[in-house]
Write an enzyme that holds these catalytic residues in place. Structure first.
Site, PDB file in Angstrom:
ATOM      1  CE  LYS A 143      12.813  -3.280  -1.512  1.00 23.13           C
ATOM      2  NZ  LYS A 143      13.628  -4.454  -1.863  1.00 23.13           N
ATOM      3  CD  GLU A 169      18.509 -13.869  -0.853  1.00 29.51           C
ATOM      4  OE1 GLU A 169      17.672 -14.277  -0.043  1.00 29.51           O
ATOM      5  OE2 GLU A 169      18.348 -12.831  -1.515  1.00 29.51           O
ATOM      6  NE  ARG A 225       4.741   1.706   0.338  1.00 24.87           N
ATOM      7  CZ  ARG A 225       5.375   1.949   1.469  1.00 24.87           C
ATOM      8  NH1 ARG A 225       6.558   2.503   1.430  1.00 24.87           N
ATOM      9  NH2 ARG A 225       4.848   1.637   2.626  1.00 24.87           N
ATOM     10  CB  CYS A 271      -0.962   0.069   1.173  1.00 21.21           C
ATOM     11  SG  CYS A 271      -2.186  -1.228   1.183  1.00 21.21           S
ATOM     12  CG  ASN A 298       0.275   1.067   4.386  1.00 19.41           C
ATOM     13  OD1 ASN A 298       0.038  -0.139   4.446  1.00 19.41           O
ATOM     14  ND2 ASN A 298       1.495   1.561   4.289  1.00 19.41           N
ATOM     15  N   GLY A 299      -2.476  -0.634   6.000  1.00 14.56           N
ATOM     16  CA  GLY A 299      -2.465  -1.400   7.254  1.00 14.56           C
ATOM     17  C   GLY A 299      -3.728  -2.224   7.390  1.00 14.56           C
ATOM     18  CG  HIS A 331      19.547 -36.961   5.005  1.00 14.81           C
ATOM     19  ND1 HIS A 331      19.766 -38.185   5.585  1.00 14.81           N
ATOM     20  CD2 HIS A 331      20.715 -36.274   5.130  1.00 14.81           C
ATOM     21  CE1 HIS A 331      21.005 -38.242   6.053  1.00 14.81           C
ATOM     22  NE2 HIS A 331      21.599 -37.090   5.786  1.00 14.81           N
ATOM     23  CE  LYS A 376      16.006 -12.128  -4.081  1.00 13.53           C
ATOM     24  NZ  LYS A 376      16.339 -11.684  -2.782  1.00 13.53           N
TER      25      LYS A 376
HETATM   26  C1  F6R Z   1      13.139 -11.002  -0.731  1.00 12.21           C
HETATM   27  C2  F6R Z   1      12.648  -9.928   0.077  1.00 12.21           C
HETATM   28  C3  F6R Z   1      11.838 -10.271   1.280  1.00 12.21           C
HETATM   29  C4  F6R Z   1      12.299  -9.398   2.444  1.00 12.21           C
HETATM   30  C5  F6R Z   1      11.419  -9.630   3.674  1.00 12.21           C
HETATM   31  C6  F6R Z   1      11.904  -8.829   4.861  1.00 12.21           C
HETATM   32  O1  F6R Z   1      13.802 -10.538  -1.874  1.00 12.21           O
HETATM   33  O2  F6R Z   1      12.884  -8.792  -0.205  1.00 12.21           O
HETATM   34  O3  F6R Z   1      11.953 -11.611   1.596  1.00 12.21           O
HETATM   35  O4  F6R Z   1      13.631  -9.695   2.725  1.00 12.21           O
HETATM   36  O5  F6R Z   1      10.093  -9.283   3.383  1.00 12.21           O
HETATM   37  O6  F6R Z   1      11.922  -7.475   4.552  1.00 12.21           O
HETATM   38  P1  F6R Z   1      12.788  -6.444   5.372  1.00 12.21           P
HETATM   39  O7  F6R Z   1      14.223  -6.789   5.178  1.00 12.21           O
HETATM   40  O8  F6R Z   1      12.434  -5.114   4.812  1.00 12.21           O
HETATM   41  O9  F6R Z   1      12.387  -6.590   6.812  1.00 12.21           O
END
Ligand code: F6R
Length: 617
Positions: free
Chosen positions: A612, A490, A27, A2, A101-102, A513, A494
């Protein structure tokens, strides 16, 4: 997650709000809306499921001209993405418009009460309940002014919110409030901007204030900004600060996507994170946050790292770093699990909270819990002045610069950089590292930005070739050992985030396993195999994969022969101490995910369903 933008002043509010919403697209959202106050004070609302471009298509007429307005990008929580559920929501009498937002957690019970009083609802949202609750207070308590009606309503709800409210009887005014979700106010000459972060107004003003938790503000061109606490109605002095953000930082700078730009920014972001802290000539590491609390860190019986997603992966590597160099026991927890499982925490524990955005709701809640139980909480955040940066006892910023691509890249490697500094500083301080070891390690760390540059130059083309070959497979496995087990997690995250290919990360030895059952000629396996640590064991793992006809993509060092000779593809990264190898290994894994997603036609910077900053639980 949001986005809110508001404007009042002398400019065309529609343009400011639409451009602001575009800046907040990163976002993550699924619908968008706008309300513009015309010269008679009447509100014109347009809203739609879809993107800001879709909103533009339905709001081009002259009705949307005026000098005050606000807009919203919605990431669905209550109710599917639809035109009706999009914001702004308008009260039954048509006078009050609200963007939010929320989550309002008790909206259901309030909705029942409002329906009993004759209110009707067009959407499934919690937000429409809140805007009607404001109308209810306005009608039932005639002596309340605009801001008090909003305040009374907020005192009836619980949950998390950042809101911006307009009223047809109060031209050129906003009431804004926050609890749990961020809200910034930009202050120009004869104009005000409201936004979820400063990016929508950075080119107009450098003066901003970040609304604090539990505060409500009345903003008008006539009277300026007046802030009060929501519960007690106590006045608060506005704390205006100068923005450090620049327009160049939040633009693509010639790259096709923010993600690609951010991958290429890593030599700089790591260098900026080290700058002024790693002082090789002075044979020291200086970090204000740690420096001031070294004794507390030295006496810690345990360090608990809490985070979510990619930041949690950084935390896992942090565990290896701190245990290796400082010999302090470390546990790493998902913030979302930690907060709900009655964890044992004492005042001898140090909690390190890692968050790029500094706004993640689960991490915030876990920090609050740790503080209540007496732990000292150290924050590692990228966004300056974010909520987590402000509620932690001390901390360090990763100076990665704004990260706009939803999939985290440069913030991750900056987190690894900070964690390396912390581990080395503590190890030197508590004697776990000799001076010679410390010097050798900091010299290597100092050279990392240069090595990252080499990796960028040497791995991009081969990753494009590999992406072409594997872009249409349906599954991937990622394997690594030691420090590079979290690298595998990771890498897999990604890929799944942006390409929507199912991918799993495992410690390489765990393969036998269970996951080995999946391996056949259709399964690509990315294996991170630098010639460090348990390299010999990784060689055996590769043999086991090839015996089952798996396709191997290996990340290796230049002197490697054993893995390379069996792999279908090899990606070379320079030799480095195992502890720092995840920083280098991250880059080809980012490239791979990026190019696979690109070939599949996915929206790299705004992957579906992702946000985001995850400001809801
Ligand atoms: C993956 C990604 C998410 C964030 C997670 C935590 O690429 O961006 O997994 O790492 O939502 O977000 P932050 O670091 O902002 O607390």
């Amino acid at each position: 997650m949001c986005g809110i933008v508001g404007y009042t002043g002398y400019r065309n509010a529609y343009n400011v709000v639409i451009n602001g919403l575009k800046r907040l697209e990163y976002r993550g959202y699924d619908s968008a809306g706008i309300v513009i106050e015309n010269k008679d004070g009447k509100h014109n609302v347009a809203k739609t499921k879809g993107k800001v471009e879709d909103l533009l298509a339905i709001s081009q007429s002259s009705e949307y001209s005026g000098n005050t307005g606000m807009g919203h990008t919605r990431w669905a929580t209550h109710g599917v993405p639809s035109d009706a559920n999009s914001h702004p929501h308008v009260s039954n009498n048509g006078k009050i418009a609200l963007v939010h937002n929320g989550i309002i957690e008790n909206y259901d019970s309030i909705k029942i009460l409002l329906i009993e009083k004759g209110f009707t609802f067009k959407s499934e949202t919690d937000t429409e309940v809140l805007v009607n609750l404001i109308q209810y207070f306005e009608e039932s308590q005639a002596d309340l002014d605009f801001v008090s009606c909003v305040r009374y309503a907020l005192n009836e709800v619980y949950g998390a919110y950042a809101i911006c409210v307009m009223h047809q009887d109060h031209k050129g005014e906003f009431v804004v409030a926050r609890l749990g979700s961020p809200l910034a106010v930009g202050i120009g000459k004869d104009e005000f901007f409201i936004a979820s972060d400063a990016s929508p107004f950075v080119e107009f003003t450098k003066d901003a204030l970040y609304l604090e938790e539990g505060h409500i503000a009345h903003i008008s061109l006539k009277d300026g900004i007046e802030i009060r606490t929501i519960t007690q109605n106590e006045p608060v002095q506005p704390a205006i600060q100068e923005l450090k953000l620049s327009l160049e930082q939040i633009e693509k700078g010639g790259y096709e996507h923010f993600m690609l730009k951010e991958i290429f920014e890593q030599p700089k972001s790591i260098h900026d994170t080290l700058r002024g802290r790693l002082l090789v000539k002075e044979e020291t590491i200086k970090m204000a946050g740690i420096w001031d609390h070294l004794e507390r860190f030295s006496k810690a019986e345990r360090i608990i790292i809490i985070a979510c997603g990619t930041s949690w992966h950084a935390g896992l590597i942090g565990e290896y770093l701190i245990e290796e160099f400082a010999r302090i026991p470390v546990e790493v927890e998902y913030a979302s699990e930690f907060r709900y499982r009655n964890p044992i925490i004492t005042n001898k524990d140090i909690v390190i909270a890692i968050s790029q955005s500094g706004e993640t709701a689960d991490t915030m809640a876990a920090i609050k819990l740790a503080k209540e139980k007496g732990a000292f909480v150290y924050g590692i955040c990228n966004v300056v002045d974010s909520s987590i940066a402000r509620i932690t006892d001390a901390g360090s910023y990763t100076h990665a610069g704004p990260e706009i691509g939803v999939a985290s890249t440069k913030a991750f490697t900056a987190q690894l950089t900070i964690l390396s500094l912390i581990a080395l500083k503590l190890g030197k301080h508590n004697g776990s590292l000799s001076n010679a070891q410390f010097m050798e390690l900091i010299t290597e760390l100092d050279a990392i930005p240069k090595k990252v540059q080499e990796v960028l130059e040497n791995t991009h083309e081969i990753c494009k070739v590999i992406a072409k070959e594997f872009a249409h497979t349906t599954n991937f496995l990622y394997l690594g050992r030691g420090f590079n087990f979290p690298s595998a997690l990771e890498g897999a995250l990604k890929l799944k985030e942006i390409s929507y290919i199912h991918a799993e990360g495992y410690p390489a030895a765990e393969m036998k396993h269970g996951p080995i059952a999946l391996i056949d000629e259709n399964m690509p396996i990315v294996i991170i195999a630098p010639k460090v640590g348990h390299y010999d064991k990784v060689v055996s793992n590769v043999q086991e994969i090839k015996a089952r006809k798996g396709r191997v993509i290996a990340v290796v060092n230049p002197t490697d022969t054993q893995v390379r000779s069996q792999a279908d593809y090899s990606i070379e990264i320079p030799m480095v101490n195992e502890a720092f190898s995840p920083i280098l290994a991250a880059i080809p894994l980012q490239f791979l995910a990026y190019h696979i997603a690109l070939i599949r036609g996915a929206n790299v910077d705004q992957p579906r369903n992702l946000a985001k900053s995850v400001t809801v639980e």
